[in-house]
Design a protein around this motif. Structure first.
Motif, mmCIF file in Angstrom:
data_model
loop_
_atom_site.group_PDB
_atom_site.id
_atom_site.type_symbol
_atom_site.label_atom_id
_atom_site.label_comp_id
_atom_site.label_asym_id
_atom_site.label_seq_id
_atom_site.Cartn_x
_atom_site.Cartn_y
_atom_site.Cartn_z
ATOM 1 N N SER A 35 -52.587 -25.910 -54.154
ATOM 2 C CA SER A 35 -53.358 -25.155 -53.158
ATOM 3 C C SER A 35 -53.471 -23.714 -53.626
ATOM 4 C CB SER A 35 -52.695 -25.200 -51.782
ATOM 5 O OG SER A 35 -52.677 -26.520 -51.275
ATOM 6 N N PHE A 36 -54.578 -23.076 -53.247
ATOM 7 C CA PHE A 36 -54.786 -21.685 -53.646
ATOM 8 C C PHE A 36 -55.706 -20.999 -52.652
ATOM 9 C CE2 PHE A 36 -56.781 -18.181 -55.868
ATOM 10 C CZ PHE A 36 -55.700 -17.585 -56.497
ATOM 11 N N SER A 37 -55.381 -19.752 -52.343
ATOM 12 C CA SER A 37 -56.179 -18.973 -51.388
ATOM 13 C C SER A 37 -56.429 -17.579 -51.930
ATOM 14 C CB SER A 37 -55.455 -18.858 -50.047
ATOM 15 O OG SER A 37 -55.190 -20.135 -49.494
ATOM 16 N N TYR A 38 -57.587 -17.034 -51.597
ATOM 17 C CA TYR A 38 -57.855 -15.610 -51.766
ATOM 18 C C TYR A 38 -57.734 -14.990 -50.371
ATOM 19 C CZ TYR A 38 -59.752 -16.564 -56.425
ATOM 20 O OH TYR A 38 -59.910 -16.954 -57.744
ATOM 21 N N GLY A 39 -56.613 -14.345 -50.110
ATOM 22 C CA GLY A 39 -56.397 -13.841 -48.761
ATOM 23 C C GLY A 39 -56.307 -15.006 -47.783
ATOM 24 N N LYS A 40 -57.147 -14.954 -46.753
ATOM 25 C CA LYS A 40 -57.172 -16.038 -45.765
ATOM 26 C C LYS A 40 -58.168 -17.137 -46.131
ATOM 27 C CE LYS A 40 -55.785 -13.107 -41.864
ATOM 28 N NZ LYS A 40 -56.159 -12.614 -40.509
ATOM 29 N N ASN A 41 -58.886 -16.936 -47.238
ATOM 30 C CA ASN A 41 -59.900 -17.905 -47.656
ATOM 31 C C ASN A 41 -59.269 -18.965 -48.552
ATOM 32 O OD1 ASN A 41 -62.313 -19.184 -48.154
ATOM 33 N ND2 ASN A 41 -63.012 -17.707 -49.674
ATOM 34 N N LYS A 42 -59.066 -20.153 -48.005
ATOM 35 C CA LYS A 42 -58.416 -21.233 -48.749
ATOM 36 C C LYS A 42 -59.435 -21.904 -49.668
ATOM 37 C CE LYS A 42 -54.625 -24.402 -47.995
ATOM 38 N NZ LYS A 42 -53.749 -25.041 -46.993
ATOM 39 N N ILE A 43 -59.187 -21.837 -50.975
ATOM 40 C CA ILE A 43 -60.141 -22.356 -51.964
ATOM 41 C C ILE A 43 -59.807 -23.785 -52.369
ATOM 42 C CG2 ILE A 43 -61.213 -21.954 -54.207
ATOM 43 C CD1 ILE A 43 -61.753 -19.766 -52.148
ATOM 44 N N LEU A 44 -58.537 -24.055 -52.641
ATOM 45 C CA LEU A 44 -58.098 -25.402 -53.020
ATOM 46 C C LEU A 44 -57.061 -25.892 -52.021
ATOM 47 C CD1 LEU A 44 -57.705 -24.964 -56.889
ATOM 48 C CD2 LEU A 44 -59.597 -26.066 -55.676
ATOM 49 N N LYS A 45 -57.135 -27.183 -51.689
ATOM 50 C CA LYS A 45 -56.306 -27.725 -50.609
ATOM 51 C C LYS A 45 -55.632 -29.020 -51.068
ATOM 52 C CE LYS A 45 -60.099 -26.042 -47.764
ATOM 53 N NZ LYS A 45 -61.286 -26.450 -46.953
ATOM 54 N N ASP A 46 -54.393 -28.912 -51.497
ATOM 55 C CA ASP A 46 -53.578 -30.076 -51.831
ATOM 56 C C ASP A 46 -54.261 -30.983 -52.865
ATOM 57 O OD1 ASP A 46 -51.157 -31.445 -51.522
ATOM 58 O OD2 ASP A 46 -52.055 -32.886 -50.146
ATOM 59 N N VAL A 47 -54.665 -30.383 -53.980
ATOM 60 C CA VAL A 47 -55.385 -31.092 -55.042
ATOM 61 C C VAL A 47 -54.386 -31.767 -55.984
ATOM 62 C CG1 VAL A 47 -56.824 -30.756 -57.097
ATOM 63 C CG2 VAL A 47 -57.411 -29.610 -54.939
ATOM 64 N N SER A 48 -54.614 -33.050 -56.271
ATOM 65 C CA SER A 48 -53.751 -33.802 -57.193
ATOM 66 C C SER A 48 -54.603 -34.710 -58.077
ATOM 67 C CB SER A 48 -52.733 -34.664 -56.428
ATOM 68 O OG SER A 48 -51.837 -33.888 -55.678
ATOM 69 N N PHE A 49 -54.282 -34.749 -59.360
ATOM 70 C CA PHE A 49 -54.930 -35.679 -60.304
ATOM 71 C C PHE A 49 -54.210 -35.596 -61.640
ATOM 72 C CE2 PHE A 49 -57.338 -31.687 -60.531
ATOM 73 C CZ PHE A 49 -57.296 -31.403 -61.890
ATOM 74 N N GLN A 50 -54.539 -36.534 -62.534
ATOM 75 C CA GLN A 50 -53.981 -36.549 -63.885
ATOM 76 C C GLN A 50 -55.098 -36.486 -64.924
ATOM 77 O OE1 GLN A 50 -51.488 -40.033 -64.292
ATOM 78 N NE2 GLN A 50 -49.826 -39.143 -63.067
ATOM 79 N N ILE A 51 -54.781 -35.863 -66.054
ATOM 80 C CA ILE A 51 -55.673 -35.828 -67.209
ATOM 81 C C ILE A 51 -55.027 -36.678 -68.298
ATOM 82 C CG2 ILE A 51 -56.758 -34.393 -68.977
ATOM 83 C CD1 ILE A 51 -57.823 -33.716 -66.249
ATOM 84 N N LEU B 33 -65.123 -32.116 -56.744
ATOM 85 C CA LEU B 33 -64.544 -31.297 -55.679
ATOM 86 C C LEU B 33 -65.558 -31.049 -54.569
ATOM 87 C CD1 LEU B 33 -62.603 -28.534 -57.656
ATOM 88 C CD2 LEU B 33 -61.737 -30.725 -56.810
ATOM 89 N N LYS B 34 -65.077 -31.013 -53.355
ATOM 90 C CA LYS B 34 -65.889 -30.671 -52.185
ATOM 91 C C LYS B 34 -65.024 -29.827 -51.264
ATOM 92 C CE LYS B 34 -69.121 -30.919 -48.961
ATOM 93 N NZ LYS B 34 -70.425 -30.227 -49.080
ATOM 94 N N ASP B 35 -65.418 -28.567 -51.074
ATOM 95 C CA ASP B 35 -64.693 -27.658 -50.183
ATOM 96 C C ASP B 35 -63.199 -27.611 -50.492
ATOM 97 O OD1 ASP B 35 -67.067 -27.084 -48.835
ATOM 98 O OD2 ASP B 35 -66.759 -28.716 -47.404
ATOM 99 N N GLY B 36 -62.878 -27.565 -51.797
ATOM 100 C CA GLY B 36 -61.492 -27.415 -52.208
ATOM 101 C C GLY B 36 -60.666 -28.667 -52.216
ATOM 102 N N LEU B 37 -61.283 -29.805 -51.933
ATOM 103 C CA LEU B 37 -60.591 -31.092 -51.933
ATOM 104 C C LEU B 37 -61.154 -31.993 -53.029
ATOM 105 C CD1 LEU B 37 -60.699 -31.749 -48.085
ATOM 106 C CD2 LEU B 37 -58.643 -31.156 -49.388
ATOM 107 N N VAL B 38 -60.333 -32.898 -53.555
ATOM 108 C CA VAL B 38 -60.829 -33.906 -54.489
ATOM 109 C C VAL B 38 -61.508 -34.990 -53.673
ATOM 110 C CG1 VAL B 38 -60.239 -35.626 -56.218
ATOM 111 C CG2 VAL B 38 -59.074 -33.418 -56.225
#
Length: 280
Positions: free
Chosen positions: A35-51, A238-243
Motif C-alpha cells: 500500500s502507498f499514499s501521498y498524504g491522504k491520497n491512497k494510490i495503492l491498496k493491498d497489492v500482491s503478485f509475483q514476477i 491496475l484499477k484505482d490502486g487495486l489489482v
C-alpha cells in the motif's frame, strides 16, 4: 565478426545456465500486501503478485491507476508505507542501491544526455558501478559494453553523439546502457512512449529478443493495450490502486476486463489465436 559472435554465444550460454538453475518455486520478485499514499491520497491498496523468472510481465491500466507509483516502488525510487517487495526472496528495503543495481537494471521513461557524450560513452555508464574509474575498463567491461551495443544494433553509432540520434535510436542506447549492467532483471517504464509505430514495434521486438535469447526477465509498463497483450507472458492490470486483472493475457483479457480496467466497452477478437482489442 568472430569476436562479436563469441560475445553473443558467451552471453547466451550464461543465460541458458541461469535458466536451468533457477528454481520454479522461487519468483524473481514478489509484491506482498503493498500500500502507498501521498498524504491522504491512497494510490495503492493491498497489492500482491509475483514476477516469474524468464517471463515478460507488463503492468497496465488507465491513467491514475497506480502504474507509475508501483514501478517506482519496485525500483526503489519510493518506499512502501505498508507491505513488502522481495527480490529473489530478499526484502529490497534491506538492499543498498549498489547491491540492487547488481541485480536489477532500469530504463526510466524520461532520459536526457549531454550534447558531447558519444553512444559508446553512454553505454559505458552502465558499467560504472563495476569499474575502477582510475584504472579504466577491464576486459569484462569491454566485452559487456560491446555486447550491449551489438544486441541493440547501435554499434554503428558508437562514435556519434547520443543526443543527435532519433528517438528510437536513443531508446536503444538507454536499453544498451541498462544491459551493460549485466543483470537478469530489466525494468522498462513505457519504453515506446513518444515513438512512431515503426520504432515502437522495433523496441518491443528487441525486448522479446532479450527475453527469449538471453533469458532476461522483463518487467515493463505499457499504455498500449494490444502491445501489452501481444508481447507479454503475464499482465497485471491496475484499477484505482487495486489489482483488477492478472495472468496470461490470452486468458484474462476480455470485453469485461477491459471495461473493468478502462471504464469503456470495446470489442475483443481473436486473430490467428491471439487476442486483440478493437480500440476504434
Amino acid at each position: 565478426m568472430q569476436a562479436e559472435n563469441k560475445i553473443l554465444e558467451d552471453i547466451k550460454a550464461v543465460a541458458a545456465e541461469t535458466a536451468k538453475t533457477a528454481k520454479a518455486d522461487k519468483p524473481a520478485m514478489e509484491v506482498k500486501n503493498l500500500s502507498f499514499s501521498y498524504g491522504k491520497n491512497k494510490i495503492l491498496k493491498d497489492v500482491s503478485f509475483q514476477i516469474q523468472d524468464g517471463q515478460i510481465t507488463t503492468i497496465m491500466g488507465a491513467n491514475g491507476s497506480g502504474k507509475s507509483t508501483l514501478f517506482s516502488l519496485m525500483t526503489k525510487n519510493l518506499y512502501p508505507r505498508k507491505g513488502k517487495i522481495f527480490l529473489r526472496g530478499k526484502n529490497i528495503q534491506n538492499l543498498v542501491l549498489k547491491d540492487f543495481a547488481r541485480k536489477v537494471s532500469i530504463v526510466h521513461q524520461y532520459n536526457t544526455s549531454s550534447d558531447d557524450i558519444t553512444v559508446e560513452r553512454m553505454v559505458s555508464f552502465g558499467r560504472t558501478p563495476h569499474m575502477k574509474m582510475m584504472q579504466g575498463r577491464s576486459d569484462e567491461d569491454e566485452r559487456l559494453i560491446q555486447w550491449a551495443m551489438e544486441v541493440t544494433n547501435i554499434e554503428k553509432y558508437r562514435n556519434r553523439e547520443a543526443s543527435r540520434l532519433s528517438g528510437g535510436q536513443r531508446q536503444r542506447v538507454w536499453i544498451a546502457m541498462a544491459l551493460a549492467q549485466n543483470t537478469k532483471i530489466l525494468f522498462l517504464d513505457e519504453p515506446t512512449t513518444y515513438l512512431d509505430i515503426r520504432y515502437q514495434i522495433e523496441i518491443l521486438e528487441l525486448v522479446k529478443k532479450l527475453n527469449q535469447e538471453f533469458g532476461i526477465t522483463i518487467i515493463m509498463v505499457l499504455h498500449d493495450i494490444n502491445q501489452a497483450i501481444y508481447f507479454s507472458d503475464k499482465v497485471i492490470g491496475l484499477k484505482d490502486g487495486l489489482v483488477a486483472v492478472q495472468g496470461n493475457p490470452q486468458d484474462v483479457i476480455s470485453r469485461e476486463s477491459i471495461k473493468q480496467l478502462y471504464g469503456i466497452e470495446l470489442d475483443v477478437t481473436q486473430v490467428e489465436g491471439k487476442t486483440f482489442v478493437l480500440t476504434v
